[in-house]
Design a protein around this motif. Structure first.
Motif, PDB file in Angstrom:
ATOM      1  N   ARG A   1       1.051  -1.056  -0.049  1.00  0.00           N
ATOM      2  CA  ARG A   1      -0.058   0.200   0.053  1.00  0.00           C
ATOM      3  C   ARG A   1       0.918   1.305   0.078  1.00  0.00           C
ATOM      4  N   GLN A   2       1.969   1.144   0.862  1.00  0.00           N
ATOM      5  CA  GLN A   2       2.948   2.599   0.973  1.00  0.00           C
ATOM      6  C   GLN A   2       3.678   2.522  -0.640  1.00  0.00           C
ATOM      7  N   ALA A   3       3.819   1.488  -1.204  1.00  0.00           N
ATOM      8  CA  ALA A   3       4.616   1.634  -2.287  1.00  0.00           C
ATOM      9  C   ALA A   3       3.551   2.184  -3.350  1.00  0.00           C
ATOM     10  N   GLN A   4       2.208   1.790  -3.392  1.00  0.00           N
ATOM     11  CA  GLN A   4       1.371   2.273  -4.292  1.00  0.00           C
ATOM     12  C   GLN A   4       1.274   3.967  -4.206  1.00  0.00           C
ATOM     13  N   PHE A   5       1.205   4.308  -2.813  1.00  0.00           N
ATOM     14  CA  PHE A   5       1.285   5.693  -2.601  1.00  0.00           C
ATOM     15  C   PHE A   5       2.438   6.263  -2.996  1.00  0.00           C
ATOM     16  N   ASP A   6       3.651   5.726  -3.039  1.00  0.00           N
ATOM     17  CA  ASP A   6       4.761   6.342  -3.655  1.00  0.00           C
ATOM     18  C   ASP A   6       4.781   6.562  -5.233  1.00  0.00           C
ATOM     19  N   VAL A   7       4.182   5.369  -5.779  1.00  0.00           N
ATOM     20  CA  VAL A   7       3.964   5.464  -7.161  1.00  0.00           C
ATOM     21  C   VAL A   7       3.113   6.672  -7.499  1.00  0.00           C
ATOM     22  N   ASN A   8       2.027   7.004  -7.099  1.00  0.00           N
ATOM     23  CA  ASN A   8       1.295   8.067  -7.123  1.00  0.00           C
ATOM     24  C   ASN A   8       1.775   9.306  -6.826  1.00  0.00           C
ATOM     25  N   ARG A   9       2.684   9.553  -5.957  1.00  0.00           N
ATOM     26  CA  ARG A   9       3.398  10.748  -5.561  1.00  0.00           C
ATOM     27  C   ARG A   9       4.584  11.011  -6.785  1.00  0.00           C
ATOM     28  N   ALA A  10       5.335   9.925  -7.265  1.00  0.00           N
ATOM     29  CA  ALA A  10       6.192  10.043  -8.264  1.00  0.00           C
ATOM     30  C   ALA A  10       5.309  10.382  -9.396  1.00  0.00           C
ATOM     31  N   LEU A  11       4.360  10.067  -9.764  1.00  0.00           N
ATOM     32  CA  LEU A  11       3.586  10.090 -10.926  1.00  0.00           C
ATOM     33  C   LEU A  11       3.190  11.706 -11.071  1.00  0.00           C
TER      34      LEU A  11
END
Length: 329
Positions: free
Chosen positions: A265-275
């Motif tokens: 879940r935290q990795a998904q949040f980081d993907v969203n932030r990177a995007l």
């Protein structure tokens, strides 16, 4: 080799698991394809341990801009460099400029699709990716979905390469994939699954359920919902960040497989932030800006002929995205 989905328990070919990088298209000053840049970029992806497979002539690579000749030359280059290293998907739909108001000649479009699919097959491609043919108009007494099914059945019956269906964003509503259409297409022997470009998990879930009997594999076409897509039944991901932060996207899958849903879940949040760090610029423009900073020798030009980004903007993109990538090395 196959992989067992951690949720659905489907047996899935390894080449559909994890990060499938939809390739941007390097361009020269005139908007033509920068084939030297394509070679450099292909090698970058082949060498990246987090990338499962490459997808040449993709949506983020401006697939509608390709001529037949450009498609064949690009396939040759990518397949030659990736040979023995990584699987390659080739977008083999016929020529279409993306203008749904002006339909293609259906017979020519299907003929071109068969020609490109056979070419990719003969040169070692793992699978052909065929876009839902919304540029084709139905024949008299056909529905839009009848025309879509006719297209896939005809290409299927005249080739021998595995085929992935691609439902991109912004298709006319009558062409969007439904469970009923999946139940018609999925039994075709070499239709292996679909890339669905959506964050709508209700829609994706209905398609997953419709295709399970025929082991129809769903691939997430939106990286910002990869975690949710896996939980719904997808397994691979195809998105603009697959060339930039494949390590973060792969962590989402690996953490779910390990049962560490909080890390996923935290990795998904980081993907969203990177995007968000791409500054809402076109995927190829912002993605290549980042990769040039990483040393990939691609030109600063774009297929649409727009001017190169100001270096200050390139620095802004890199500084926004790079910290997230480093956290997952």
């Amino acid at each position: 080799m196959t992989f067992t989905h951690p949720i659905t328990k489907q047996n899935i070919p390894d080449f559909l698991v994890g990060v499938i990088a939809p390739m941007f298209t390097p361009a020269d000053r005139e908007g033509g394809i920068d084939y030297d840049g394509l070679r450099e970029y292909t090698q970058w992806l082949v060498d990246n341990p987090y990338v499962t497979a490459l997808f040449c002539r993709s949506g983020v690579g401006r697939m509608y801009s390709y001529t037949m000749q450009e498609a064949k030359k690009s396939f040759e280059i990518v397949l030659q460099i990736a040979a023995g290293g990584k699987p390659v998907f080739c977008g083999t739909s016929g020529e279409f400029n993306g203008d749904f108001e002006h339909p293609v000649d259906s017979e020519q479009y299907i003929s071109q699709t068969i020609e490109l699919s056979r070419f990719a097959q003969d040169n070692g491609a793992t699978a052909a990716v065929l876009v839902i043919p919304a540029g084709m108009r139905p024949e008299p007494n056909e529905s839009a979905h009848d025309a879509v099914f006719r297209f896939f059945q005809t290409v299927h019956d005249n080739t021998s390469i595995p085929i992935m269906v691609y439902n991109p964003q912004n298709l006319p509503a009558e062409y969007h994939t439904t469970p009923e259409l999946v139940r018609r297409i999925a039994p075709l022997e070499r239709i292996i699954g679909m890339k669905l470009s959506t964050n709508d998990m209700y829609w994706m879930g209905n398609l997953v359920e419709a295709g399970q009997r025929d082991n129809f594999i769903m691939v997430a076409g939106s990286e910002c919902a990869y975690y949710q897509a896996i939980m719904t039944g997808a397994i691979g991901v195809i998105g603009q960040g697959c060339s930039v932060y494949p390590n973060i996207l792969r962590r989402i899958l690996d953490a779910i497989v390990d049962g560490d849903f909080e890390q996923a879940r935290q990795a998904q949040f980081d993907v969203n932030r990177a995007l968000q760090g791409f500054c809402s610029l076109p995927p190829d423009v912002s993605g290549f800006a980042y990769l040039r900073k990483k040393g990939v020798a691609v030109s600063p030009y774009c297929r649409d002929g727009s001017s190169p980004l100001d270096e200050e903007i390139v620095d802004t993109i890199f500084q926004a995205v790079e910290p997230f990538c480093r956290n997952y090395e």
